[in-house]
Write a protein that holds these residues in place. Structure first.
Motif, PDB file in Angstrom:
ATOM      1  N   ARG A 138       0.814  -1.218   0.000  1.00 31.38           N
ATOM      2  CA  ARG A 138       0.000   0.000   0.000  1.00 31.38           C
ATOM      3  C   ARG A 138       0.850   1.271   0.000  1.00 31.38           C
ATOM      4  N   VAL A 187       0.817   6.819  -0.376  1.00 33.75           N
ATOM      5  CA  VAL A 187      -0.075   5.760   0.082  1.00 33.75           C
ATOM      6  C   VAL A 187      -1.053   5.474  -1.039  1.00 33.75           C
ATOM      7  N   SER A 188      -1.195   4.205  -1.339  1.00 31.62           N
ATOM      8  CA  SER A 188      -2.111   3.851  -2.413  1.00 31.62           C
ATOM      9  C   SER A 188      -3.100   2.810  -1.868  1.00 31.62           C
ATOM     10  N   LEU A 189      -4.337   3.254  -1.697  1.00 29.78           N
ATOM     11  CA  LEU A 189      -5.351   2.344  -1.136  1.00 29.78           C
ATOM     12  C   LEU A 189      -6.252   1.862  -2.266  1.00 29.78           C
ATOM     13  N   ASP A 190      -5.793   0.817  -2.931  1.00 31.57           N
ATOM     14  CA  ASP A 190      -6.523   0.323  -4.104  1.00 31.57           C
ATOM     15  C   ASP A 190      -7.946  -0.065  -3.751  1.00 31.57           C
ATOM     16  N   ILE A 205     -10.425   1.735  -2.989  1.00 31.10           N
ATOM     17  CA  ILE A 205     -11.197   2.606  -2.096  1.00 31.10           C
ATOM     18  C   ILE A 205     -11.910   3.671  -2.933  1.00 31.10           C
ATOM     19  N   ASP A 224     -16.589   0.817   1.733  1.00 34.55           N
ATOM     20  CA  ASP A 224     -15.223   0.453   1.351  1.00 34.55           C
ATOM     21  C   ASP A 224     -14.664  -0.493   2.401  1.00 34.55           C
ATOM     22  N   LEU A 283     -10.856  -2.192   3.782  1.00 34.63           N
ATOM     23  CA  LEU A 283      -9.409  -2.396   3.711  1.00 34.63           C
ATOM     24  C   LEU A 283      -9.103  -3.622   4.545  1.00 34.63           C
ATOM     25  N   VAL A 293      -3.209  -0.338   9.384  1.00 38.52           N
ATOM     26  CA  VAL A 293      -4.190   0.158   8.411  1.00 38.52           C
ATOM     27  C   VAL A 293      -4.707   1.542   8.834  1.00 38.52           C
ATOM     28  N   LEU A 310      -2.222   3.968   7.773  1.00 38.91           N
ATOM     29  CA  LEU A 310      -2.295   4.140   6.313  1.00 38.91           C
ATOM     30  C   LEU A 310      -3.462   5.053   5.933  1.00 38.91           C
ATOM     31  N   ILE A 311      -4.612   4.843   6.576  1.00 39.54           N
ATOM     32  CA  ILE A 311      -5.779   5.671   6.224  1.00 39.54           C
ATOM     33  C   ILE A 311      -5.503   7.125   6.606  1.00 39.54           C
ATOM     34  N   TYR A 347      -3.094   8.546   4.226  1.00 41.14           N
ATOM     35  CA  TYR A 347      -3.717   8.685   2.911  1.00 41.14           C
ATOM     36  C   TYR A 347      -4.573   9.954   2.859  1.00 41.14           C
TER      37      TYR A 347
END
Ligand code: F6R
Length: 609
Positions: free
Chosen positions: A271, A277-280, A282, A386, A388, A410, A413-414, A417
């Motif tokens: 991620r 940060v890449s939250l695929d 979402i 969504d 994750l 996570v 990460l959020i 992001y």
């Protein structure tokens, strides 16, 4: 909460059922039972106590012939753990045997209704009502009896059913409680958790609410609640059998503690790409993030403690109002939400009843929902706008460890992001934060390599009557989790307090020799913590301090012993400080002779309110 397994195939069913139940025992372990179609009818064998008692009675299953059956391991809700209240429950005329996970909320009303019609009940369970209803409605068509029964019952259920008139079928249906169908070669399964079938098949179908499955040896048919046939696309489970086994560790909990570095790697590294940060997958857009007026974080237990850390991380990075709530309170406190609210739901299992209800309430009020879940395809994962996933693999020990660590990852990460999308952080700071995040797996490994220090410390204090955990800011959030871990598996009374709050009451509990664990990793608040440590020491406490290497010397001046964790950004410190304290709980529980993976009164995955 309770484990269900069902089998139809060429093998003798009882040993297969017992093997599946063994893998599900963490879901409930106060009684267990199986029902098998033996050729002459449905035979039920069940017993209060651990699964091993049932295995003993059945000589590992050998004593019970038959190729079609259902099994259950129970965490009691209605009726005390006893032979008669164990599942399978059987209908009055002996036609139906039923295993159930969940709660039938209107069971008393249904029970009285059936009693008035002459049906005799044997147990105190809500489940028996389902068995009796099935027989009551049965007119030669089991599917139709199931259709009518599920129209009458209110509440949550995952049900496995066999009928003496249909010796070549196993039936299953669910609502608000998980149930999967495992598809094998010439054999098929039902289970409340994929771990029960992994040694036979990794091809599964998940039942949705009020879908019915009819299993035969060579195939499975699915129907909706009106008995219209439906097609379901099978999926492949990525977890393998080894993930659900102890692999040489004495307990699942220890294995899972040591799996944390790898689980963190899997959760974080895909991620972060090209310094971003890449939250695929979402769907939350930049405009939606900009428009947010409030973020709610809702969860239970350990997952709630992740929310407690998240509050600090989000407020620091985003300067947005954040509320963290226990799901069982949130759902009934009439929270105010609208389309400008983001509700982050955290759940390892993705099935926790209160957390699921909170998610549904958030959606009802028009809020956007984002779930952090470990179990792929679980109800919360399916229903949130969504999702994750934490890539922690199956967590079997009742005490959550790797789920906590990966949920924290996570959450970071959020938060990062959203900060990135809002340009709330200078690029250098974002870069440094991502670097810190990527370093966590190695740091966790380094931290866990000092397990002997903690083991020694546990040997000194496992007999303690009370242990208090104190901290400020994120260290307080970590204290909450450390305290829960200790009490749930070692049964040592323990509380977590914000260090500044002690003198407003709890300090009266401190006496000569009381152990206080002071988490002091937050540099900014270190001096304040030192004052609070002096306060408890002045009243006789023995203090274990948790800090980072650079602060060790100063901490050593005030505490009786110290454990150092690798330094990281302030809001990520709980990812480090929790590790020695998970180990402390584990070793203390082991030294006390507790059943570490299956603590008393508890069960994994709380699917009842
Ligand atoms: C404690 C523990 C529980 C769970 C809680 C929520 O070690 O595991 O407190 O965290 O029951 O469960 P999930 O995360 O599955 O919603």
């Amino acid at each position: 909460m309770c484990g269900i397994v069902g089998y139809i195939g060429e093998e003798q069913a009882a040993p297969v059922l017992l093997e599946g139940l063994k893998r599900l025992e963490y879901r409930g372990y106060d009684s267990a039972g199986v029902a098998v179609y033996t050729g002459s009818g449905v035979q039920v064998v069940k017993s209060k106590g651990r699964l091993s008692v049932l295995e003993g009675i059945l000589h590992e299953g050998e004593d019970l012939p038959g190729r079609v059956g259902i099994g259950h391991t129970r965490w009691a809700t209605h009726g005390a753990p006893s032979d008669v209240n164990s599942h399978p429950q059987v209908s009055d005329g002996g036609l139906f045997a039923v295993v159930h996970n969940g709660i039938i909320e209107n069971y008393l009303e249904l029970k009285n209704h059936l009693k008035r019609r002459g049906v005799a009940f044997a147990s105190d369970t809500d489940t028996e009502v389902v068995a009796q209803l099935l027989e009551y409605y049965y007119q030669g068509d089991v599917l139709d009896a199931i259709r009518q029964a599920i129209q009458r019952v209110e509440g949550s259920y995952a049900l496995g059913v066999i009928c003496a008139h249909c010796p070549e079928k196993v039936f299953a249906v669910r609502k608000d409680s998980p149930l999967i169908v495992g598809l094998g070669q010439g054999e098929n399964f039902i289970a409340s958790d994929v771990t029960a079938v992994l040694s036979h098949t990794r091809t599964i179908c998940r039942l949705n609410d009020q879908e019915i499955a009819v299993l035969e040896q060579d195939g499975v048919r699915f129907y909706d609640r009106d008995l219209e046939p439906i097609e379901k696309t099978p999926e492949q489970v990525e977890w393998d059998v080894a993930a659900a086994e102890k692999s040489g560790y004495e307990h699942f909990m220890l294995k899972e503690i040591f799996e944390q570095p790898e689980a963190l790697r899997k959760t974080i590294s895909p991620r972060i790409r090209d310094g971003r940060v890449s939250l695929d997958g979402i769907s939350l857009t930049r405009e939606q993030i900009e428009g947010l007026s409030r973020v709610y974080i809702v969860a239970c237990g350990t997952s709630y403690h992740v929310g407690a850390v998240a509050k600090y991380a989000f407020e620091k990075l985003l300067r947005l109002p954040i509320e963290t709530d226990v799901a069982s309170e949130f759902r009934y406190r009439d929270p105010v939400m609208d389309e400008r609210s983001l509700v982050i739901i955290i759940s390892q299992s993705g099935e926790t009843a209160d957390t699921l209800a909170a998610l549904r309430e958030a959606k009802r009020q028009g809020a956007r929902t984002l779930a952090i879940v470990n179990v792929v395809g679980s109800t919360i994962a399916n229903e949130a706008d969504d999702v994750l996933y934490t890539w922690a693999g199956p967590e079997i020990a009742v005490a959550s460890t790797k789920a906590y660590s990966t949920q924290l990852a996570v959450v970071y990460l959020i938060a990062l992001y959203m900060a990135q999308e809002l340009e709330a952080l200078p690029p250098q700071e974002l870069k440094a934060s991502l670097k810190a995040l990527e370093a966590l797996p190695d740091q966790a490994e380094q931290c866990l390599s000092h397990k002997e220090t903690i083991q020694y410390f546990a040997s000194q204090y496992f007999n303690a009557k009370d242990i208090y955990f104190i901290g400020r800011n994120v260290d307080y959030a970590a204290s909450l989790e450390a305290s829960l871990k200790l009490k749930e598996i070692s049964y040592i009374h323990s509380e977590a307090y914000t260090a500044g709050e002690l003198k407003h009451g709890p300090i009266s509990l401190i006496e000569e020799g009381t152990l206080v664990v002071a988490i002091c990793t937050c540099r900014r608040l270190f001096d304040k913590m030192m004052s609070n440590i002096r306060e408890v020491k002045a009243r006789g406490a023995v203090v274990l301090g948790i800090t980072t290497e650079d602060l060790r010397e100063r901490l050593a001046q005030e505490t009786d012993c110290q454990f150092c964790v690798p330094a990281t950004l302030d809001f990520m410190l709980p990812s480090m400080s929790i590790l020695p304290l998970q180990l402390f709980a584990y070793y203390a529980a082991g030294m006390k002779g507790c059943d570490i993976d299956k603590p008393r009164n508890l069960a994994k995955s709380v699917t009842v309110e």
